[in-house]
Design an enzyme around this catalytic site. Sequence first.
Site, short mmCIF file in Angstrom:
data_model
loop_
_atom_site.label_atom_id
_atom_site.label_comp_id
_atom_site.label_asym_id
_atom_site.label_seq_id
_atom_site.Cartn_x
_atom_site.Cartn_y
_atom_site.Cartn_z
N HIS A 236 41.23 13.47 13.61
CA HIS A 236 41.00 14.03 14.94
C HIS A 236 41.73 13.24 16.05
CE1 HIS A 236 38.20 16.15 12.58
NE2 HIS A 236 37.16 15.35 12.71
N ASP B 96 41.87 20.57 10.22
CA ASP B 96 41.31 19.55 11.10
C ASP B 96 40.61 20.36 12.17
OD1 ASP B 96 40.83 17.91 13.33
OD2 ASP B 96 42.31 16.48 12.64
N HIS B 97 39.30 20.40 12.13
CA HIS B 97 38.62 21.40 12.97
C HIS B 97 38.84 21.14 14.47
CE1 HIS B 97 35.34 18.45 13.25
NE2 HIS B 97 34.87 19.15 14.27
C1 BG6 Z 1 33.84 15.37 11.34
C2 BG6 Z 1 33.37 14.02 10.89
O1 BG6 Z 1 35.16 15.61 10.92
O2 BG6 Z 1 33.78 15.47 12.76
C3 BG6 Z 1 31.99 13.72 11.42
O3 BG6 Z 1 33.37 13.95 9.48
C4 BG6 Z 1 31.92 13.94 12.90
O4 BG6 Z 1 31.60 12.39 11.09
C5 BG6 Z 1 32.48 15.31 13.29
O5 BG6 Z 1 30.55 13.84 13.30
C6 BG6 Z 1 32.58 15.47 14.79
O6 BG6 Z 1 32.93 16.79 15.10
P1 BG6 Z 1 32.51 17.46 16.49
O7 BG6 Z 1 33.13 18.82 16.43
O8 BG6 Z 1 31.02 17.49 16.53
O9 BG6 Z 1 33.07 16.60 17.57
#
Ligand code: BG6
Length: 520
Positions: A265, A202-203
């Site tokens: 997230h 989960d980045h």
């Molecule tokens: C991803 C989703 O996990 O996270 C995307 O699939 C989303 O839809 C993105 O745009 C948002 O990540 P960040 O790091 O730009 O907030």
Amino acid sequence: MVDSSTTITLPGLEDGRRADEPCTIVIFGASGDLTARKLIPALYHLYTEGQMPESFRVIGVARREKTDESWRAEMRAGVETYSRTHQVDDAQRDAFAANFEYHPGDLTDADTYVALAKRLAGLGDPCLVNNLVFYLAISPSLFGEVVDQLHTAGLLHRMGEDDEHWQRVVVEKPFGHNLQSAHVLNNHLLRHVRERQIFRIDHYLGKETVQNIMMFRFSNAIFEQLWNREAIEHVQITVSEDIGVGGRGGYFEEAGTLRDMTQNHLLQILSLVAMEPPPSLAAEDIRNEKVKLLKSIRPMTPEAVATNVVRGQYFAGTVNGDSREGYRQEERVNPESNVETYTALKLFIDNWRWSGVPFYLRTGKNLPLRASEVRVQFRPTPNVLFAAQGHLDLHANALTLRLQPDEGIFLRFNGKVPGNSIETRPVRMHFGYDAEFGAYTPEAYERLLLEAMAGDATLFIRRDEVETAWQIVDAIREGWGGMPLSNREFYAAGTWGPVAADDLLEPDGHKWHNPKPAER
Ligand code: BG6
């Protein structure tokens, strides 16, 4: 003043800075967007900052025919375009790219893996040959197949306690599309490897500010003592995006924001904000607490979904002067689609600390601003003193953890307006990451790749975590029961979501606090 900072060393990262053991990272999905935009620039930064092992290789696997040299050239260009540093040193970048090889092949064909095994064996150094990170940046429908094939080719083993070498599998999201599919996928992967060899991404957990939630809570007595139902009235978690679904209409029709953002997230942020202190910083201790928290969320009955969950979908509008078409007009989207591009939830956590405190979580596409923040709203003071002076609208204290962009923490309190009258005004204390620590903020994927090489699973999602999160989301989807969106659930692109989302907070006497462009 002496500037003292305390370094906490994470298990597995002996000096807290470097993955020590030589290894090979095999990226499945090497031609994809994620590889060029995120993975390669992240590896490059780890390299320039001396955090990669002394010796390493990166093997890209994808169907397209390419030579090592042409892939290296693409990756060099990727570093140039997507690196977070403006100045890329040519010599360093070339030395980095020299560690790259390309392995063309069909991922469903056993020969691809036989040839991969041969290529790996050719690397010579037993660590490069046997310490392997398999990064699955591919369609989820192939996760199981690739792991089966790796196992059959003798590249992936269930590790024993005393094994000299290791193999790990890094799995990108989405991990399943509901509890059932996540469960099946988990069982599939666990046929060949142990749970401790699986690193589910989960980045958001790789983001510096998300990691700071735990540090902030558990290293500051003044806040942690107030972190409960006695002092906190409610909590808002907002992850807003100023982009629409872009070219991902096909994926989004299957996912919607509930699966795409909330399941992972938002629930991850929530668990870090609300969990109990773990007994140690060991991965299992932290993850146990996160799971306990997710399990304490009050189950979403169909009645609760009707009153506590709101969906939304954007129609045409303007975001920052840029006109946007409606979701139903996007490419590969059904013109009558009822898929949500916005979700807002009111959750209750039925445990001792949080009993009765509402947690409001929202996320949406094509909102006015890209911003993620956690706002902790404290209870008001008894308004007896100032009421006597006719000042009835004292603002309660609020603490905002701004996760991105303009990362920082703000505390709002009341101050006296200078002068002879007794007039108060809310003022703010502000800590900004860049002012305090400079512009250096590593990208999420840097940290995640480093941890995967070092073998520390703290920032990855454990099996029971992913499954519990799906359980919550499945109950919500069931509650929606395929019902079409109502009029109050549409919002114009560039606005803060549907009217129905305001209705959600209104009965509690609360309002959404919309993030501001640069909270300074
Ligand atoms: C991803 C989703 O996990 O996270 C995307 O699939 C989303 O839809 C993105 O745009 C948002 O990540 P960040 O790091 O730009 O907030």
